[in-house]
Enzyme design. Structure first.
Site, PDB file in Angstrom:
ATOM      1  N   GLU A   1       1.392  -0.988   0.010  1.00 48.06           N
ATOM      2  CA  GLU A   1       0.251   0.338   0.058  1.00 48.06           C
ATOM      3  C   GLU A   1       0.946   1.094   0.296  1.00 48.06           C
ATOM      4  O   GLU A   1       1.837   1.007   0.590  1.00 48.06           O
ATOM      5  CB  GLU A   1      -1.176   0.065   1.277  1.00 48.06           C
ATOM      6  CG  GLU A   1      -1.646  -0.818   1.280  1.00 48.06           C
ATOM      7  CD  GLU A   1      -2.904  -0.482   2.959  1.00 48.06           C
ATOM      8  OE1 GLU A   1      -2.437   0.614   3.169  1.00 48.06           O
ATOM      9  OE2 GLU A   1      -3.094  -1.672   3.292  1.00 48.06           O
TER      10      GLU A   1
ATOM     11  N   GLU B   1     -13.828   5.580  -0.242  1.00 51.08           N
ATOM     12  CA  GLU B   1     -14.560   4.293   0.496  1.00 51.08           C
ATOM     13  C   GLU B   1     -15.702   5.428   1.221  1.00 51.08           C
ATOM     14  O   GLU B   1     -14.866   5.410   2.497  1.00 51.08           O
ATOM     15  CB  GLU B   1     -13.592   3.377   1.146  1.00 51.08           C
ATOM     16  CG  GLU B   1     -12.861   2.819  -0.209  1.00 51.08           C
ATOM     17  CD  GLU B   1     -12.293   1.918  -0.014  1.00 51.08           C
ATOM     18  OE1 GLU B   1     -13.188   0.998   1.032  1.00 51.08           O
ATOM     19  OE2 GLU B   1     -10.772   1.900   0.331  1.00 51.08           O
TER      20      GLU B   1
ATOM     21  N   LYS C   1     -15.382   4.722   5.706  1.00 52.14           N
ATOM     22  CA  LYS C   1     -14.222   4.916   6.286  1.00 52.14           C
ATOM     23  C   LYS C   1     -14.785   6.278   7.158  1.00 52.14           C
ATOM     24  O   LYS C   1     -14.520   7.325   6.981  1.00 52.14           O
ATOM     25  CB  LYS C   1     -13.179   4.903   5.622  1.00 52.14           C
ATOM     26  CG  LYS C   1     -13.025   3.430   4.632  1.00 52.14           C
ATOM     27  CD  LYS C   1     -11.468   3.002   3.886  1.00 52.14           C
ATOM     28  CE  LYS C   1     -10.232   2.764   4.699  1.00 52.14           C
ATOM     29  NZ  LYS C   1      -9.201   1.730   4.244  1.00 52.14           N
TER      30      LYS C   1
ATOM     31  N   GLU D   1      -9.684   9.413   5.446  1.00 52.93           N
ATOM     32  CA  GLU D   1      -9.535   8.126   5.008  1.00 52.93           C
ATOM     33  C   GLU D   1     -10.044   7.537   4.376  1.00 52.93           C
ATOM     34  O   GLU D   1     -10.314   6.820   3.120  1.00 52.93           O
ATOM     35  CB  GLU D   1     -10.265   7.308   6.534  1.00 52.93           C
ATOM     36  CG  GLU D   1      -8.892   6.758   7.027  1.00 52.93           C
ATOM     37  CD  GLU D   1      -7.845   5.925   6.910  1.00 52.93           C
ATOM     38  OE1 GLU D   1      -7.688   5.733   5.696  1.00 52.93           O
ATOM     39  OE2 GLU D   1      -6.785   5.514   7.417  1.00 52.93           O
TER      40      GLU D   1
END
Length: 370
Positions: free
Chosen positions: A273, A322, A325, A330
């Site tokens: 990541e 997303e 999150k 985030e």
């Protein structure tokens, strides 16, 4: 003597030059296939799994990280030729410390999809740490689950094709500066050393999540934005003759040094990541995120000062914003919006050798650096 014209006709010359240009483009693309993208699903507005796989293919993204064995996603990946890191979620670690459970998991989620799904790695756990309040109780199960899954993959005859590892974060590093003196924290050595020993024996890379963003966010006074974004015009840190112009290299080399101090110097590291949020927090913007990601894609082909000219297999976090999150930043790591629009003009296949302006602009300091 009469001069003989050995040059091909103009039309033929044009075709030959065009062919060489296309070959050059293809070589540029094929030489940079180390960049993949993580497919997180923590959003309530994301495209269907089939649409996501189609989006990967349309954008020349040939590697994907999945965080759990979602069968709808795995079925969508059949025949796609996309290479996959398959996550074994932390919630399953305790269960898979039982060898029979690990064998069942591998059969159900790996063997039943192979070879139409091209598994590259299995990530047994993500960012488990014996000193992290959220995952400390799971640390005891990582090595047993790792070994059990490896044995199940080997029993299926797939251990040469599918490597079994675990993904760590850089909080396990106790000393990161200077990079050549990097070392793991003393209080996590009993956890990490046996894992490293197994990976060395199995000849399997360690997976690591590396985020210069967090280093800059937490220490903006000592870690400049330019150093974090790959835009520093000069070397920032000299270390035993090695020059560091960006923080990504410094973090990765500190990890290499840490591995060397734990008898793991032979291991490769896959950056499982790395990314930069575009909103929701300190130093977040579309421009900063685009700059980091575009420079990351180019840079990982080159290696680090400790391991130069050795491409770094890297996975960008993440495919989509997303919205489930937290905290707020985030939610904004995506390189695509949930409606599949690209957030940035990225080329996942390597440098566009005809796009000189994009390459030039990516190296200019940002206004916020001045």
């Amino acid at each position: 003597m009469a001069t003989i014209n050995t040059s091909p006709p103009m039309a033929t010359t044009t075709v030959l030059l065009l062919g060489l240009f296309v070959v050059a483009i293809n070589l540029s693309i094929s030489g940079a296939q180390s960049v993949g993208v993580c497919y997180g699903m923590m959003g309530n507005n994301l495209p269907s799994k089939q649409e996501v796989v189609a989006l990967y293919k349309a954008n020349n993204i040939n590697r994907m990280r999945l965080y759990d064995p979602n069968h709808e996603a795995l079925n969508a990946l059949r025949g796609s030729n996309i290479e996959v890191i398959l996550g074994l979620p932390n919630s399953d670690l305790q269960k898979l410390a039982d060898p029979s459970q690990a064998a069942s998991w591998v059969k159900e989620n790996v063997v039943n999809f192979w070879p139409s799904v091209r598994f590259r790695y299995i990530a047994v756990g993500n960012e488990v740490s014996p000193i992290s309040g959220g995952t400390a109780w799971l640390a005891q199960f990582v090595l047993p689950a790792l070994v059990n899954v490896f044995n199940a993959v080997r029993s299926a005859g797939l251990h040469e094709q599918i490597k079994v590892s675990t993904a760590i974060d850089t909080t396990l590093i106790g000393k990161s500066f200077p990079p050549t003196e990097g070392a793991f924290r003393g209080d996590i050595r009993a956890f990490i050393d046996p894992i490293i020993g197994h990976l060395v024996w199995a000849k399997t890379p360690l997976l690591a999540n590396i985020y210069p963003y967090f280093s800059h966010k937490d220490n903006p006074g000592s870690v400049s934005l330019q150093y974090a974004l790959f835009t520093s015009p000069n070397v920032v840190v000299w270390d035993k003759g090695l020059g560091y112009q960006n923080l990504f290299d410094a973090i990765l080399d500190a990890l290499y040094s840490s591995l060397e101090g734990a008898w793991g110097g032979s291991l490769d590291v896959v950056v499982s990541e790395s990314g930069w949020p575009s909103a929701g927090g300190f130093a977040t913007s579309d421009e900063n995120a685009r700059t980091y990601l575009s420079n990351l894609i180019r840079h990982v082909k080159k290696g680090t000062p400790k391991r130069p000219n050795k491409p770094i297999e890297t996975y960008i976090f993440a495919m989509f914003n997303e919205n489930n999150k937290n905290p707020e930043y985030e939610k904004h790591f995506g390189v695509f919006f949930p409606d599949k629009r690209p957030k940035y003009n990225l080329n996942f296949g390597g440098e566009r050798i005809w796009d000189f302006s994009a390459d030039h602009n990516a190296t200019l300091p940002l206004a916020s650096d001045m």
